[in-house]
Design an enzyme around this catalytic site. Sequence first.
Site, PDB file in Angstrom:
ATOM      1  N   GLU A  45      -2.029  -3.707   3.114  1.00 12.09           N
ATOM      2  CA  GLU A  45      -3.420  -4.109   3.258  1.00 12.09           C
ATOM      3  C   GLU A  45      -3.516  -5.572   3.660  1.00 12.09           C
ATOM      4  O   GLU A  45      -4.326  -5.960   4.481  1.00 12.09           O
ATOM      5  CB  GLU A  45      -4.153  -3.927   1.925  1.00 12.09           C
ATOM      6  CG  GLU A  45      -4.968  -2.684   1.847  1.00 12.09           C
ATOM      7  CD  GLU A  45      -5.793  -2.650   0.582  1.00 12.09           C
ATOM      8  OE1 GLU A  45      -6.873  -2.053   0.651  1.00 12.09           O
ATOM      9  OE2 GLU A  45      -5.377  -3.190  -0.448  1.00 12.09           O
ATOM     10  N   ILE A  54       2.421 -12.058  -9.538  1.00  7.32           N
ATOM     11  CA  ILE A  54       3.511 -11.084  -9.486  1.00  7.32           C
ATOM     12  C   ILE A  54       3.986 -10.835  -8.058  1.00  7.32           C
ATOM     13  O   ILE A  54       5.195 -10.886  -7.788  1.00  7.32           O
ATOM     14  CB  ILE A  54       3.103  -9.784 -10.203  1.00  7.32           C
ATOM     15  CG1 ILE A  54       3.000 -10.034 -11.710  1.00  7.32           C
ATOM     16  CG2 ILE A  54       4.103  -8.661  -9.912  1.00  7.32           C
ATOM     17  CD1 ILE A  54       2.505  -8.859 -12.520  1.00  7.32           C
ATOM     18  N   GLY A 107       0.470  -7.371  -2.521  1.00  7.00           N
ATOM     19  CA  GLY A 107      -0.825  -8.029  -2.615  1.00  7.00           C
ATOM     20  C   GLY A 107      -0.716  -9.518  -2.829  1.00  7.00           C
ATOM     21  O   GLY A 107       0.256 -10.153  -2.427  1.00  7.00           O
ATOM     22  N   ILE A 108      -1.727 -10.067  -3.490  1.00  5.00           N
ATOM     23  CA  ILE A 108      -1.768 -11.500  -3.736  1.00  5.00           C
ATOM     24  C   ILE A 108      -1.793 -11.742  -5.236  1.00  5.00           C
ATOM     25  O   ILE A 108      -2.233 -10.897  -6.007  1.00  5.00           O
ATOM     26  CB  ILE A 108      -3.004 -12.135  -3.066  1.00  5.00           C
ATOM     27  CG1 ILE A 108      -2.886 -13.663  -3.032  1.00  5.00           C
ATOM     28  CG2 ILE A 108      -4.293 -11.702  -3.760  1.00  5.00           C
ATOM     29  CD1 ILE A 108      -3.932 -14.326  -2.163  1.00  5.00           C
TER      30      ILE A 108
END
Length: 630
Positions: A235, A216, A212-213
Amino acid sequence: MTPLDESRDNVNWSKYLKSGNRIFIGSNAAVPNALIDNLIANSEGLHDIETVHMLTLSENVWAKPEHKDLFKVNSLFIGGKNIREAIAEGRGDYTPCFISDVPRLFLENSLPLDVALIMVSPPDEYGYCSLGVSVDIVSSAVKAAKYVIAQINTKMPRTNGHSFVHVNQIHDWINVDQDLPQVIPPEFDQRTEQIGQYVAMLIENGATLQIGIGKIPEAVLRYLGNHKDLGIHSEMISDGVIDLMLKGVINNRRKTYHKGKAVITFCIGSQKVYDFVDGNPHIEFYPSEHINSPVKIAKNDNMISINSAIEVDLTGQVVSDSIGYQFYSGIGGQVDFVRGASLSKGGKPIIALPSTTKDGKISRIVAHITEGGGVVTSRGHVSYVITEFGIASLQGKSIRERALELIRIAHPKFRDQLLADVRKHYWVPEYQESSPSSVPELGAIEMKRFNFANVNYILRPLAPADERKLQEFFYSHNKETLIMRYNHHITQMTREKSCNLVSVNQHTDLALCFTRRDYLGEAIQAVARYYFIESINSGEVAFVIKESLRGRGMATTLLAEMIAIAKIRKLDSLIACVRRDNASMLKVFERSGFIRQPSEDFDEVSLKLALNEPSSVEQNLPESSNNDID
């Protein structure tokens, strides 16, 4: 020439909308803000329009209090100040759902759509516009809505894959250019860096990633620069993925599904990301029902899903969408990818989070879920949880083992209280006396990777959750090994005895192990420890190496690590007692600088290494020890 070649700056909303209708608003970085503004400016006579959407990177003007009579917010994933405030104040709603299921909600009339407001690129010569940077659930909204109204934006990239909408699917439009919102990569702090390093240690060459964004994920990507042949089935992607694709680290060559292509549903990042995906044949955008399908995700071997959480309880339940009673984000694609990675051959679903809140006052590893909090990912789905204090492996673990694993990666100042809390429910027996302690001298992440005979092993501290692993290790020994280690043929390792051996105060004593992870889980391959003798400021050393792995350098490597740690702790010496007939172990000690000492027992050899004198240990390390990650 296509119908959309005619320039328009206004929509006749009365033709498509009436009070009480439900509209869809485009997702992520593709929010058609000009369409929203146009609707508000021409909204006379309209009331109670329900807005349905996911994350929307914009000012979210429709959620402002002054528009509460015109719009009612129904968010499938909460994000942005105005959306969050509307829901918290009761002016808006949150509908929890898996992203993979959203298309069914639209198409099977659980959430029937009257109008879809979308943003697209200008049509090509064949009459096809591109949904650009956000295909996700926009694609299904276009199919399900009675009317589709588009904002034609020349700044929208034309992306490949299943991202195209023909002009005959669009009922009305306006031509307004709009810069896409940019999300600049964040700065890292030390604990985020450590989490990134731990996650990277679980990723093998050839793995396929969902990422994801945020801090982390970007930290993880930073530590993948030396990996090879990684793939993307995710995604979304952001700046860090682009950097690795440009370096050739992510090339999708070893993927087993959509081989040779990075496949996603949307992208968010700086302008560099939007420029990179524009017309790029190596990145394909697909609808959420395809990318987020757990069955399709699982077609990728070695699928790694990396997601975050707000808190994780000691049984492994993951809270991701709420802080107590306050809804904060959403389920999103977390469960889709956790399940898909779990079903993948060699897959690893990972939950990564800091051990505490920003101010350090609240533990995010908790004995029980905060009142009002909701479980997004169940305890049955979780395999790995990572904080800056390590990796908790939960797959196949009992509640007791899970609790001990998760306490080990909690912040040290909360560990004793967490252990006390779980004792109340008898999850941990009374003979488990202490909470896990750390070995900071081992390095920033307290783990190192070594390779012996082309097999990867992890060197790490022994921990209370290793009770069963140590039992299994003990029962794997033959009679000769038991006699060499214990001086007699011991035949039983009780839970209490095993618990005592893994419940080490690592601040004074030291216990390290080599483990190997495979599809069967993690197994101990070697154990080394020293017991601190305060009266002479020394440590007594002992080893056990799996029979089939002897002679590969494991003992020498473990001894070198213990010597280094003992020197940091300013011990005066290390001592050892070895059976005289254990020639191979005597050789390990003597090659590392230990000197034989007078012994009263003829069957044993006493050895001593003075730590304030030069040692030859550095000269005798096996070549594989250069592969540590620190």
